[in-house]
Write a protein that holds these residues in place. Structure first.
Motif, PDB file in Angstrom:
ATOM      1  N   ARG A 446      -1.717  -2.557  40.969  1.00 46.77           N
ATOM      2  CA  ARG A 446      -2.606  -2.413  39.807  1.00 46.77           C
ATOM      3  C   ARG A 446      -3.053  -3.781  39.318  1.00 46.77           C
ATOM      4  NH1 ARG A 446      -4.591   2.686  38.854  1.00 46.77           N
ATOM      5  NH2 ARG A 446      -2.944   4.221  39.069  1.00 46.77           N
ATOM      6  N   CYS A 447      -4.322  -3.860  38.946  1.00 48.47           N
ATOM      7  CA  CYS A 447      -4.872  -5.104  38.417  1.00 48.47           C
ATOM      8  C   CYS A 447      -4.312  -5.350  37.012  1.00 48.47           C
ATOM      9  CB  CYS A 447      -6.391  -4.975  38.365  1.00 48.47           C
ATOM     10  SG  CYS A 447      -7.204  -6.346  37.572  1.00 48.47           S
ATOM     11  N   PRO A 448      -3.840  -6.564  36.739  1.00 42.69           N
ATOM     12  CA  PRO A 448      -3.277  -6.834  35.414  1.00 42.69           C
ATOM     13  C   PRO A 448      -4.332  -6.901  34.304  1.00 42.69           C
ATOM     14  CG  PRO A 448      -3.166  -8.802  36.788  1.00 42.69           C
ATOM     15  CD  PRO A 448      -3.698  -7.697  37.655  1.00 42.69           C
ATOM     16  N   HIS A 449      -5.620  -6.840  34.665  1.00 44.08           N
ATOM     17  CA  HIS A 449      -6.640  -6.878  33.609  1.00 44.08           C
ATOM     18  C   HIS A 449      -6.615  -5.564  32.826  1.00 44.08           C
ATOM     19  CE1 HIS A 449     -11.097  -6.596  32.365  1.00 44.08           C
ATOM     20  NE2 HIS A 449     -10.475  -7.373  31.499  1.00 44.08           N
ATOM     21  N   LEU A 450      -7.057  -4.472  33.449  1.00 44.56           N
ATOM     22  CA  LEU A 450      -7.039  -3.184  32.762  1.00 44.56           C
ATOM     23  C   LEU A 450      -6.483  -2.083  33.650  1.00 44.56           C
ATOM     24  CD1 LEU A 450     -10.439  -3.395  30.838  1.00 44.56           C
ATOM     25  CD2 LEU A 450      -8.167  -3.471  29.837  1.00 44.56           C
ATOM     26  N   GLY A 451      -5.798  -2.455  34.708  1.00 41.59           N
ATOM     27  CA  GLY A 451      -5.011  -1.469  35.437  1.00 41.59           C
ATOM     28  C   GLY A 451      -5.665  -0.751  36.593  1.00 41.59           C
ATOM     29  N   CYS A 452      -6.842  -1.184  37.064  1.00 44.27           N
ATOM     30  CA  CYS A 452      -7.446  -0.508  38.218  1.00 44.27           C
ATOM     31  C   CYS A 452      -6.649  -0.806  39.492  1.00 44.27           C
ATOM     32  CB  CYS A 452      -8.878  -0.983  38.425  1.00 44.27           C
ATOM     33  SG  CYS A 452      -9.969  -0.462  37.121  1.00 44.27           S
ATOM     34  N   ARG A 453      -6.787   0.079  40.462  1.00 35.60           N
ATOM     35  CA  ARG A 453      -6.100  -0.101  41.742  1.00 35.60           C
ATOM     36  C   ARG A 453      -6.847  -1.153  42.575  1.00 35.60           C
ATOM     37  NH1 ARG A 453      -1.510   2.285  42.321  1.00 35.60           N
ATOM     38  NH2 ARG A 453      -2.240   4.421  42.319  1.00 35.60           N
ATOM     39  N   GLU A 464      -8.789  -7.529  45.718  1.00 33.08           N
ATOM     40  CA  GLU A 464      -9.901  -7.541  44.762  1.00 33.08           C
ATOM     41  C   GLU A 464      -9.890  -6.275  43.927  1.00 33.08           C
ATOM     42  OE1 GLU A 464     -13.571  -8.154  46.824  1.00 33.08           O
ATOM     43  OE2 GLU A 464     -12.977 -10.154  47.503  1.00 33.08           O
ATOM     44  N   CYS A 465     -10.344  -6.434  42.696  1.00 31.64           N
ATOM     45  CA  CYS A 465     -10.388  -5.284  41.796  1.00 31.64           C
ATOM     46  C   CYS A 465     -11.801  -4.715  41.766  1.00 31.64           C
ATOM     47  CB  CYS A 465      -9.970  -5.705  40.395  1.00 31.64           C
ATOM     48  SG  CYS A 465     -10.025  -4.306  39.275  1.00 31.64           S
ATOM     49  N   PRO A 466     -11.967  -3.435  42.091  1.00 29.99           N
ATOM     50  CA  PRO A 466     -13.312  -2.862  42.106  1.00 29.99           C
ATOM     51  C   PRO A 466     -13.905  -2.670  40.714  1.00 29.99           C
ATOM     52  CG  PRO A 466     -11.689  -1.163  42.601  1.00 29.99           C
ATOM     53  CD  PRO A 466     -10.940  -2.465  42.500  1.00 29.99           C
ATOM     54  N   CYS A 467     -13.086  -2.778  39.669  1.00 32.37           N
ATOM     55  CA  CYS A 467     -13.620  -2.514  38.320  1.00 32.37           C
ATOM     56  C   CYS A 467     -14.433  -3.690  37.782  1.00 32.37           C
ATOM     57  CB  CYS A 467     -12.490  -2.178  37.359  1.00 32.37           C
ATOM     58  SG  CYS A 467     -11.863  -0.517  37.660  1.00 32.37           S
ATOM     59  N   HIS A 468     -13.808  -4.855  37.660  1.00 35.55           N
ATOM     60  CA  HIS A 468     -14.516  -5.997  37.069  1.00 35.55           C
ATOM     61  C   HIS A 468     -14.407  -7.252  37.908  1.00 35.55           C
ATOM     62  CE1 HIS A 468     -12.838  -3.389  33.818  1.00 35.55           C
ATOM     63  NE2 HIS A 468     -14.127  -3.206  33.667  1.00 35.55           N
ATOM     64  N   GLY A 469     -13.787  -7.143  39.093  1.00 32.15           N
ATOM     65  CA  GLY A 469     -13.873  -8.246  40.050  1.00 32.15           C
ATOM     66  C   GLY A 469     -12.773  -9.282  40.010  1.00 32.15           C
ATOM     67  N   SER A 470     -11.668  -9.043  39.312  1.00 32.79           N
ATOM     68  CA  SER A 470     -10.562 -10.000  39.419  1.00 32.79           C
ATOM     69  C   SER A 470     -10.120 -10.079  40.871  1.00 32.79           C
ATOM     70  CB  SER A 470      -9.377  -9.552  38.561  1.00 32.79           C
ATOM     71  OG  SER A 470      -9.704  -9.660  37.208  1.00 32.79           O
ATOM     72  N   ARG A 471      -9.659 -11.264  41.305  1.00 33.07           N
ATOM     73  CA  ARG A 471      -9.230 -11.460  42.688  1.00 33.07           C
ATOM     74  C   ARG A 471      -7.892 -12.167  42.709  1.00 33.07           C
ATOM     75  NH1 ARG A 471     -12.205 -15.265  44.770  1.00 33.07           N
ATOM     76  NH2 ARG A 471     -11.708 -14.757  46.919  1.00 33.07           N
ATOM     77  N   GLU A 481     -11.186 -14.492  37.362  1.00 33.54           N
ATOM     78  CA  GLU A 481     -11.054 -13.718  36.154  1.00 33.54           C
ATOM     79  C   GLU A 481     -11.820 -12.394  36.311  1.00 33.54           C
ATOM     80  OE1 GLU A 481     -12.849 -16.537  36.244  1.00 33.54           O
ATOM     81  OE2 GLU A 481     -11.381 -18.020  35.690  1.00 33.54           O
ATOM     82  N   PRO A 482     -11.690 -11.461  35.383  1.00 31.78           N
ATOM     83  CA  PRO A 482     -11.189 -11.595  34.009  1.00 31.78           C
ATOM     84  C   PRO A 482      -9.669 -11.518  33.844  1.00 31.78           C
ATOM     85  CG  PRO A 482     -12.096  -9.418  34.294  1.00 31.78           C
ATOM     86  CD  PRO A 482     -12.402 -10.170  35.551  1.00 31.78           C
ATOM     87  N   ALA A 483      -8.899 -11.097  34.822  1.00 26.01           N
ATOM     88  CA  ALA A 483      -7.438 -11.136  34.647  1.00 26.01           C
ATOM     89  C   ALA A 483      -7.033 -12.582  34.366  1.00 26.01           C
ATOM     90  CB  ALA A 483      -6.758 -10.631  35.906  1.00 26.01           C
TER      91      ALA A 483
HETATM   92 FE1  FES Z   1      -9.287  -5.304  37.295  1.00 26.84          FE
HETATM   93 FE2  FES Z   1     -10.753  -5.263  35.117  1.00 26.84          FE
HETATM   94  S1  FES Z   1      -9.276  -3.816  35.723  1.00 26.84           S
HETATM   95  S2  FES Z   1     -10.779  -6.715  36.709  1.00 26.84           S
END
Ligand code: FES
Length: 501
Positions: A446-453, A464-471, A481-483
């Motif tokens: 899970r992405c530490p930003h907002l929890g997407c897989r 990579e996070c498909p929600c907002h692009g944290s890597r 960022e944004p994580a």
């Molecule tokens: Fe992963 Fe926002 S939940 S970048």
């Protein structure tokens, strides 16, 4: 492989990390082109400024840019007139055209060696002339010198191209590093290896210290504070890929396909030779799960230039807003002394200069009210062309809810070396990478930003996070960022150990 700019700019002495308490008038989060230009402008006005850079100056998007200094941002002006009206479209055209000249003046004034050269910028078409004609008309209405051309120096037939004369190109990393030194000479303080982990009102927290400031500028690519601002609901990130090639005739102009994600061309100096930077693709972050982008790009290059030889390859990530215009201004109504510059939609060179001027004027109390500006971050209206909104929101929601493809832990040994996958064990999902030596690297999925897989990017070997692009890197280190934290900090060691056994 690193970008040619990063290869050319090696051996720089690192700056100090932030340690303890630091107080300043303005603090800029992010030491890329936007952050350094803003710090320079503020310091020029006598505002004591510090920059907090997570890695090294220019090490993020700036070092992966193609370095085109142009107000020609693909086919944008007809769309801007349509969506925002002529006055706001003119503001965008005027400010980005002025930014080209501002670079020329600044480079001359500071004597910066960055391979700056004037050139024409072209959007070419292999799909008829209608869109180019419409754009030429729109650009002229906004005061831009725009000329239609029938032939180009590209290695294939085009239907035509739209030329903006008197644009420019440079080495963006050499420029940014040199300007950072100029800002320091004027009194700015730049901290490197200082990742911001949080903010509380006018205090910024990093691992080793805090900064108290009267003004805070978010120039960190993707805004790291979710609320207020809510940028995560209205921005996505996209990744493009580039190769540098030798053995290719030099091009004096810079070129981009009118089709989004099509091939872009520019020549650059690399050591004692000219190389061609060929870039393409707009892949949403977290969606390049199949890979092969560098291979495809190289194969396209070899069809055009059979004798070419690969010098470097790299990829870069850009933030895209829902209406395809950057957010530059006050961060939110609740935080009057926070400022933001983000969402450059791949056109960050001139927009960085626009941001530096606009934000420094706001901080100096000189800027006109923001509501009327096309860049106003608080704007939100449904535009006729806002076709991306549903897609962006849908992607974010899909990412939150996603039951990502995963393999059971028993099959872990079938994971090829050099590959990553989501692996399921005892009802939990993990991001697992198996390195070339067969060693397994286990991280939370899970992405530490907002929890997407998270998703695996096989080309760059990153999560990579498909929600907002944290890597994240293969050991969970944060790359984008944004994580604000890496993955390893959240690792459930007990489960991970069981999984590896
Ligand atoms: Fe992963 Fe926002 S939940 S970048």
């Amino acid at each position: 492989m690193a970008s040619i700019w990063r290869e050319k700019n090696v051996g720089i002495v690192p700056r100090a990390q932030l340690q303890g308490e630091f107080e300043t008038e303005a603090a800029v989060i992010g030491g890329g082109l936007t952050g350094i230009l803003t710090a320079y402008r503020l310091q020029e006005q006598g505002i004591k400024t510090c920059v907090l850079e997570a890695d090294a100056v220019g090490s993020g998007t700036t070092g992966g840019s193609t370095g085109k200094i142009t107000a020609q941002h693909g086919l944008i002006y007809a769309k801007l007139i349509h969506d925002f009206g002529r006055a706001q479209a003119r503001e965008y055209a005027r400010q980005n055209s002025a930014a080209v000249e501002a670079y020329a003046r600044l480079i001359e004034k500071e004597g910066i060696a960055c391979d700056f050269a004037r050139c024409s910028a072209y959007v070419y078409s292999r799909d008829g002339m209608a869109a180019l004609r419409e754009e030429a008309e729109a650009a002229k209405r906004l005061g831009i010198d725009a000329v239609l051309a029938e032939v180009t120096k590209l290695p294939f037939q085009v239907d035509g191209a739209l030329c903006f004369p008197e644009q420019a190109r440079f080495d963006p990393l050499a420029f940014t590093r040199a300007l950072a030194a100029c800002a320091e000479r004027m009194g700015a303080t730049i901290f490197e290896k200082t990742r911001v982990t949080g903010l509380e009102d006018m205090r910024i927290f990093a691992a080793q210290g805090t900064v108290k400031a009267k003004h805070i500028v978010f120039a960190c690519h993707y805004p790291i504070v979710n609320i207020p601002g809510y940028y995560f609901l209205r921005m996505s990130q996209q990744r493009s890929f580039a190769v540098a090639l030798r053995g290719v005739p030099s091009l004096s102009g810079v070129y981009i396909d009118q089709q989004q994600g099509g091939l872009s061309f520019r020549s650059a100096r690399f050591g004692e030779e000219d190389v061609l930077i060929l870039a393409a693709y707009d892949v949403r972050s977290g969606k390049n799960t199949v890979g092969g982008k560098y291979r495809e790009l190289l194969s396209a290059a070899r069809k055009l230039y059979p004798d070419c030889e690969l010098v470097a390859q790299w990829s870069e990530q850009d933030c895209r807003t829902v209406d395809e215009v950057p957010y530059i201004g006050r961060y939110s109504a609740e935080t009057p002394n926070w400022y933001v510059a983000t969402g450059f939609n791949k056109w960050g060179i001139t927009n960085a200069m626009v941001a530096a001027g606009r934000l420094s004027s706001l901080i100096m109390g000189e800027a006109a009210e923001e509501e009327e500006s096309i860049y106003n971050p608080a704007r939100f209206k449904l535009l006729p062309s806002m076709k991306n909104l549903a897609g962006d929101a849908g992607n974010a929601l899909a990412g939150f809810a996603k039951a990502a493809f995963s393999i059971p832990a028993e099959k872990l040994t079938t994971l090829p070396r050099g590959e990553g996958s989501i692996v399921e064990h005892a009802g939990e999902k993990y991001a697992v990478y198996r390195d070339e030596a067969g060693e397994t690297h286990v991280l939370p999925s899970r992405c530490p930003h907002l929890g997407c897989r998270l998703e695996w990017n096989p080309d760059d070997r990153t999560w990579e996070c498909p929600c907002h692009g944290s890597r994240f890197g293969i050991d969970g280190e944060i790359l984008s960022e944004p994580a604000v934290h890496g993955l390893a900090q959240e690792k459930d060691n007990a489960c991970a150990d069981q999984l590896i056994k």
